[in-house]
Design a protein around this motif. Structure first.
Motif, PDB file in Angstrom:
ATOM      1  N   ALA A   1      -5.779   6.277   9.526  1.00  0.00           N
ATOM      2  CA  ALA A   1      -5.063   6.465   8.383  1.00  0.00           C
ATOM      3  C   ALA A   1      -5.728   5.779   7.196  1.00  0.00           C
ATOM      4  N   SER A   2      -6.682   5.153   7.252  1.00  0.00           N
ATOM      5  CA  SER A   2      -7.422   4.742   6.043  1.00  0.00           C
ATOM      6  C   SER A   2      -6.447   3.619   5.296  1.00  0.00           C
ATOM      7  N   ASP A   3      -6.689   3.715   4.029  1.00  0.00           N
ATOM      8  CA  ASP A   3      -5.967   3.004   3.233  1.00  0.00           C
ATOM      9  C   ASP A   3      -4.542   3.583   2.591  1.00  0.00           C
ATOM     10  N   THR A   4      -3.883   4.287   3.439  1.00  0.00           N
ATOM     11  CA  THR A   4      -2.423   4.772   3.235  1.00  0.00           C
ATOM     12  C   THR A   4      -1.629   3.500   3.139  1.00  0.00           C
ATOM     13  N   GLY A   5      -1.982   2.396   4.047  1.00  0.00           N
ATOM     14  CA  GLY A   5      -1.195   1.287   4.336  1.00  0.00           C
ATOM     15  C   GLY A   5      -2.407   0.126   4.746  1.00  0.00           C
ATOM     16  N   TYR A   6      -1.927  -1.031   4.590  1.00  0.00           N
ATOM     17  CA  TYR A   6      -3.043  -2.071   5.026  1.00  0.00           C
ATOM     18  C   TYR A   6      -2.705  -2.826   6.305  1.00  0.00           C
ATOM     19  N   ALA A   7      -1.438  -2.532   6.867  1.00  0.00           N
ATOM     20  CA  ALA A   7      -1.079  -3.171   7.888  1.00  0.00           C
ATOM     21  C   ALA A   7      -0.041  -2.266   8.789  1.00  0.00           C
ATOM     22  N   GLN A   8       0.633  -2.810  10.116  1.00  0.00           N
ATOM     23  CA  GLN A   8       1.675  -1.775  10.539  1.00  0.00           C
ATOM     24  C   GLN A   8       2.867  -2.273   9.785  1.00  0.00           C
ATOM     25  N   LYS A   9       2.908  -3.279   9.339  1.00  0.00           N
ATOM     26  CA  LYS A   9       4.213  -3.464   8.621  1.00  0.00           C
ATOM     27  C   LYS A   9       4.276  -2.509   7.211  1.00  0.00           C
ATOM     28  N   SER A  10       2.999  -2.286   6.618  1.00  0.00           N
ATOM     29  CA  SER A  10       3.003  -1.208   5.868  1.00  0.00           C
ATOM     30  C   SER A  10       3.496   0.064   6.251  1.00  0.00           C
ATOM     31  N   ILE A  11       3.043   0.514   7.444  1.00  0.00           N
ATOM     32  CA  ILE A  11       3.542   1.855   8.127  1.00  0.00           C
ATOM     33  C   ILE A  11       4.913   1.803   8.361  1.00  0.00           C
ATOM     34  N   ARG A  12       5.247   0.680   9.004  1.00  0.00           N
ATOM     35  CA  ARG A  12       6.810   0.578   9.476  1.00  0.00           C
ATOM     36  C   ARG A  12       7.962   0.970   8.319  1.00  0.00           C
ATOM     37  N   GLN A  13       7.393  -0.101   7.157  1.00  0.00           N
ATOM     38  CA  GLN A  13       8.373  -0.230   6.154  1.00  0.00           C
ATOM     39  C   GLN A  13       7.902   0.743   4.913  1.00  0.00           C
ATOM     40  N   ARG A  14       7.025   1.479   4.973  1.00  0.00           N
ATOM     41  CA  ARG A  14       6.596   2.495   3.941  1.00  0.00           C
ATOM     42  C   ARG A  14       6.072   1.952   2.850  1.00  0.00           C
ATOM     43  N   MET A  15       5.212   0.813   2.778  1.00  0.00           N
ATOM     44  CA  MET A  15       4.830  -0.072   1.775  1.00  0.00           C
ATOM     45  C   MET A  15       3.451   0.514   1.243  1.00  0.00           C
ATOM     46  N   THR A  16       3.378   1.147   0.001  1.00  0.00           N
ATOM     47  CA  THR A  16       2.131   1.472  -0.732  1.00  0.00           C
ATOM     48  C   THR A  16       1.225   0.259  -0.812  1.00  0.00           C
ATOM     49  N   PRO A  17       0.077   0.456  -1.039  1.00  0.00           N
ATOM     50  CA  PRO A  17      -0.947  -0.487  -1.304  1.00  0.00           C
ATOM     51  C   PRO A  17      -1.165  -0.962  -2.757  1.00  0.00           C
ATOM     52  N   GLY A  18      -1.494  -2.156  -3.199  1.00  0.00           N
ATOM     53  CA  GLY A  18      -1.333  -2.759  -4.544  1.00  0.00           C
ATOM     54  C   GLY A  18      -2.178  -1.615  -5.437  1.00  0.00           C
ATOM     55  N   ILE A  19      -3.377  -1.359  -5.015  1.00  0.00           N
ATOM     56  CA  ILE A  19      -4.265  -0.330  -5.766  1.00  0.00           C
ATOM     57  C   ILE A  19      -3.740   0.953  -5.640  1.00  0.00           C
ATOM     58  N   ALA A  20      -2.959   1.744  -6.558  1.00  0.00           N
ATOM     59  CA  ALA A  20      -2.799   3.244  -6.218  1.00  0.00           C
ATOM     60  C   ALA A  20      -3.073   3.729  -7.672  1.00  0.00           C
ATOM     61  N   VAL A  21      -3.568   5.054  -7.667  1.00  0.00           N
ATOM     62  CA  VAL A  21      -3.776   5.706  -8.956  1.00  0.00           C
ATOM     63  C   VAL A  21      -2.684   6.474  -9.346  1.00  0.00           C
ATOM     64  N   ASP A  22      -1.735   6.787  -7.939  1.00  0.00           N
ATOM     65  CA  ASP A  22      -0.416   7.702  -8.041  1.00  0.00           C
ATOM     66  C   ASP A  22       0.471   7.004  -7.136  1.00  0.00           C
ATOM     67  N   ARG A  23       1.388   6.218  -7.672  1.00  0.00           N
ATOM     68  CA  ARG A  23       2.356   5.594  -6.877  1.00  0.00           C
ATOM     69  C   ARG A  23       3.276   6.681  -6.014  1.00  0.00           C
ATOM     70  N   LYS A  24       3.513   7.625  -6.927  1.00  0.00           N
ATOM     71  CA  LYS A  24       4.513   8.774  -6.130  1.00  0.00           C
ATOM     72  C   LYS A  24       3.831   9.221  -5.113  1.00  0.00           C
ATOM     73  N   TRP A  25       2.450   9.607  -5.159  1.00  0.00           N
ATOM     74  CA  TRP A  25       1.773  10.106  -3.922  1.00  0.00           C
ATOM     75  C   TRP A  25       1.569   9.094  -2.901  1.00  0.00           C
ATOM     76  N   ALA A  26       1.011   8.004  -3.347  1.00  0.00           N
ATOM     77  CA  ALA A  26       0.714   6.914  -2.289  1.00  0.00           C
ATOM     78  C   ALA A  26       2.252   6.702  -1.421  1.00  0.00           C
ATOM     79  N   SER A  27       3.181   6.656  -2.055  1.00  0.00           N
ATOM     80  CA  SER A  27       4.819   6.795  -1.201  1.00  0.00           C
ATOM     81  C   SER A  27       4.702   7.859  -0.476  1.00  0.00           C
ATOM     82  N   MET A  28       4.398   9.212  -0.749  1.00  0.00           N
ATOM     83  CA  MET A  28       4.643  10.168   0.137  1.00  0.00           C
ATOM     84  C   MET A  28       3.454  10.100   1.328  1.00  0.00           C
TER      85      MET A  28
END
Length: 276
Positions: free
Chosen positions: A214-241
């Protein structure tokens, strides 16, 4: 090559960042992820991963980690980006060194697939520049030509980088994917947000079981479980999706592993899938 797909999870470096970068939603300060004006106690060390896929139709490398040049000078390789992420490359960890340990050279790589062109994924390109085909999405390549802040163009200078086009499919949050061999075994899926053309890689065996890189869609399993976007995002809405789509995929029975690039709990290992 055998009648199996072997996925080697490799650590091709380490990156030190502010802990707000991988876990963006835990912090109210929207710029906390930069680490500026924050104490060193907030810094954490994360792995930088690449993936070598032994496939019956050819050897595939996904991402390249750090260039060996960072051992001499981080500043020379990263410039101002060292303010946000600091690169470390222990002895024996470079993509070139790890290929050699496994008995391969860069000329053996049929496809080098770049999930995106941020420095920790593309810095090692010169170490494997003789790969037969080096591919990145059109969207990511175009973004890298325009954005001089997030990308360091010298990392692919003199490297023959080609682009691939996504097709309209039912895969991914944007319903766009690229089927490398045309058989569904290796598919690049558009997962934008962290970058414009970020791609996840779905590897599927002949028994229908899949591994999602899943590359950098998330940075850890916690990111995936809790749908947490990475700090760096060019589009936060798309990062969330995109991270939400990865979360959904991680709950499917046929997806046996979902792996994000900088997961501190992911150790190097080999995953095998059948291929007939």
């Amino acid at each position: 090559m055998t009648n199996k797909i072997k996925i080697h999870v490799l650590h091709t470096g380490l990156v030190k960042v502010d802990k707000a970068l991988p876990l963006h939603e835990d912090y109210r300060n929207p710029l906390a992820y930069t680490g500026l004006f924050r104490s060193q106690k907030n810094q954490i060390l994360l792995p930088v991963s690449s993936y070598l896929i032994e496939h019956p139709k050819g050897l595939i490398l996904v991402d390249t980690g750090w260039n060996e040049l960072v051992r001499k000078s981080q500043w020379a390789e990263l410039g101002l980006q060292v303010q946000i992420n600091k690169a470390y490359l222990p002895a024996g960890w470079s993509v070139r060194e790890q290929l050699e340990r496994l008995g391969f050279q860069d000329t053996d790589i049929k496809y080098l697939l770049l999930s995106h062109l941020h420095s920790d994924h593309a810095s090692g390109l010169p170490l494997v520049k003789n790969a037969q085909n080096i591919l990145v999405s059109e969207e990511e390549w175009q973004a890298a030509q325009r954005d001089k802040l997030r990308y360091i163009a010298k990392m692919w200078r003199g490297v023959d980088v080609q682009t691939f086009k996504f097709s309209d499919t039912q895969l991914g949050p944007a319903h766009k994917s690229f089927d490398l061999f045309g058989d569904g075994s290796v598919q690049m899926i558009l997962t934008p947000g962290h970058s414009r053309g970020l791609s996840a890689t779905l590897v599927t065996g002949s028994d229908g079981r899949s591994v999602l890189l899943a590359s950098d869609t998330g940075y850890a399993q916690k990111s995936i479980r809790q749908r947490m976007t990475p700090g760096i995002a060019v589009d936060r809405k798309w990062a969330s999706m995109s991270v939400s789509w990865v979360n959904q995929m991680s709950h499917r029975q046929d997806v046996i592993e979902t792996i994000v690039n900088h997961d501190p709990d992911m150790a190097p290992k080999v995953i095998e899938l059948p291929y007939e």
